[in-house]
Motif scaffolding. Structure first.
Motif, PDB file in Angstrom:
ATOM      1  N   PHE A 124       0.976   3.882  -3.058  1.00 37.35           N
ATOM      2  CA  PHE A 124       0.620   5.276  -2.778  1.00 37.35           C
ATOM      3  C   PHE A 124       1.770   6.196  -3.193  1.00 37.35           C
ATOM      4  CE2 PHE A 124       0.172   9.089  -0.309  1.00 37.35           C
ATOM      5  CZ  PHE A 124      -1.199   9.319  -0.255  1.00 37.35           C
ATOM      6  N   HIS A 150      -4.074   8.608  -5.456  1.00 41.00           N
ATOM      7  CA  HIS A 150      -2.970   8.066  -4.651  1.00 41.00           C
ATOM      8  C   HIS A 150      -3.460   6.874  -3.817  1.00 41.00           C
ATOM      9  CE1 HIS A 150      -0.999  11.555  -6.087  1.00 41.00           C
ATOM     10  NE2 HIS A 150      -1.212  12.362  -5.050  1.00 41.00           N
ATOM     11  N   ILE A 151      -4.662   7.001  -3.265  1.00 43.51           N
ATOM     12  CA  ILE A 151      -5.220   5.907  -2.452  1.00 43.51           C
ATOM     13  C   ILE A 151      -5.508   4.690  -3.333  1.00 43.51           C
ATOM     14  CG2 ILE A 151      -7.235   5.215  -1.093  1.00 43.51           C
ATOM     15  CD1 ILE A 151      -7.211   8.085   0.084  1.00 43.51           C
ATOM     16  N   GLY A 163      -1.186  -1.395  -4.945  1.00 44.38           N
ATOM     17  CA  GLY A 163       0.056  -1.879  -4.341  1.00 44.38           C
ATOM     18  C   GLY A 163      -0.208  -2.928  -3.276  1.00 44.38           C
ATOM     19  N   PHE A 196       0.838  -1.200   0.000  1.00 47.00           N
ATOM     20  CA  PHE A 196       0.000   0.000   0.000  1.00 47.00           C
ATOM     21  C   PHE A 196       0.872   1.249   0.000  1.00 47.00           C
ATOM     22  CE2 PHE A 196      -2.317   3.481   1.884  1.00 47.00           C
ATOM     23  CZ  PHE A 196      -3.493   3.470   1.149  1.00 47.00           C
ATOM     24  N   ILE A 197       1.867   1.266   0.877  1.00 48.07           N
ATOM     25  CA  ILE A 197       2.752   2.438   0.955  1.00 48.07           C
ATOM     26  C   ILE A 197       3.489   2.638  -0.365  1.00 48.07           C
ATOM     27  CG2 ILE A 197       4.820   3.353   2.081  1.00 48.07           C
ATOM     28  CD1 ILE A 197       3.788   1.943   4.655  1.00 48.07           C
ATOM     29  N   GLY A 200      -2.384   3.034  -3.900  1.00 40.82           N
ATOM     30  CA  GLY A 200      -2.028   2.266  -2.703  1.00 40.82           C
ATOM     31  C   GLY A 200      -2.784   0.951  -2.624  1.00 40.82           C
TER      32      GLY A 200
END
Length: 171
Positions: A73, A93-94, A100, A69-70, A97
């Motif tokens: 993002f 961006h979310i 990811g 996620f990081i 994430g």
């Protein structure tokens, strides 16, 4: 505790080996036969490779989903890719994430499963495969001297494989 595992091709040889061990005075509670008509691998407590794989998947899942996620993002933030042009940049961006995190979950499933199946089960998988092929395992557990005596006796039966193990202290 020490263990000795001998792989024998058929039931008659396994029973003959068991009788020979008993005649030499080895305690009955330290001798086990695994195979058709005797204890199964699960009854004896051999590690199930699928259980080891699922444990490894869970262990990796917690780390890789968070890092995924990081990373997703951060990648979307740095590249400013618009996944959905209709929403604000923070929403993109979310979503990056979330992608990811999904990649991290897939990584945990595939790498954790592969590691758990191949390494996590130790020698249990080859022994399970031999049991599934109709072979028999004669397992002797006891002191080092007892296992050495059993090794000399079992070698007379020309096992396909014979392997000794020492249980680590504290387990």
């Amino acid at each position: 505790m020490n263990y000795l595992v001998a792989v024998l091709p058929d039931r008659s040889q396994a029973e003959a080996a068991y009788s020979a061990l008993q005649q030499e005075g080895l305690p009955n509670d330290g001798i086990n036969i695994l195979g058709d008509g005797y204890q199964s691998a699960d009854d004896y407590g051999l590690i199930d490779p699928n259980l080891a794989a699922s444990k490894e998947i869970k262990r990796e899942f917690y780390w890789l989903v968070g890092f995924g996620f990081i990373a997703g993002f951060a990648f979307n933030w740095l590249t400013a890719i618009e996944i959905l042009p209709a929403i604000a940049p923070i929403g993109n961006h979310i979503i990056g994430g979330i992608f990811g995190a999904a990649a991290g979950a897939m990584g945990a499933y595939f790498s954790g499963g592969a590691v758990g199946l191949t390494i996590g089960s130790g020698d249990a998988l080859p022994y399970r495969n031999r049991l599934n092929a109709g072979k028999y395992l004669v397992i002797v557990q006891g002191t080092n001297e007892l296992v050495d005596r059993a090794n000399r006796i079992l070698r007379q039966f020309e096992p396909e494989n014979i392997q000794g193990y020492t249980e680590p202290i504290g387990t």
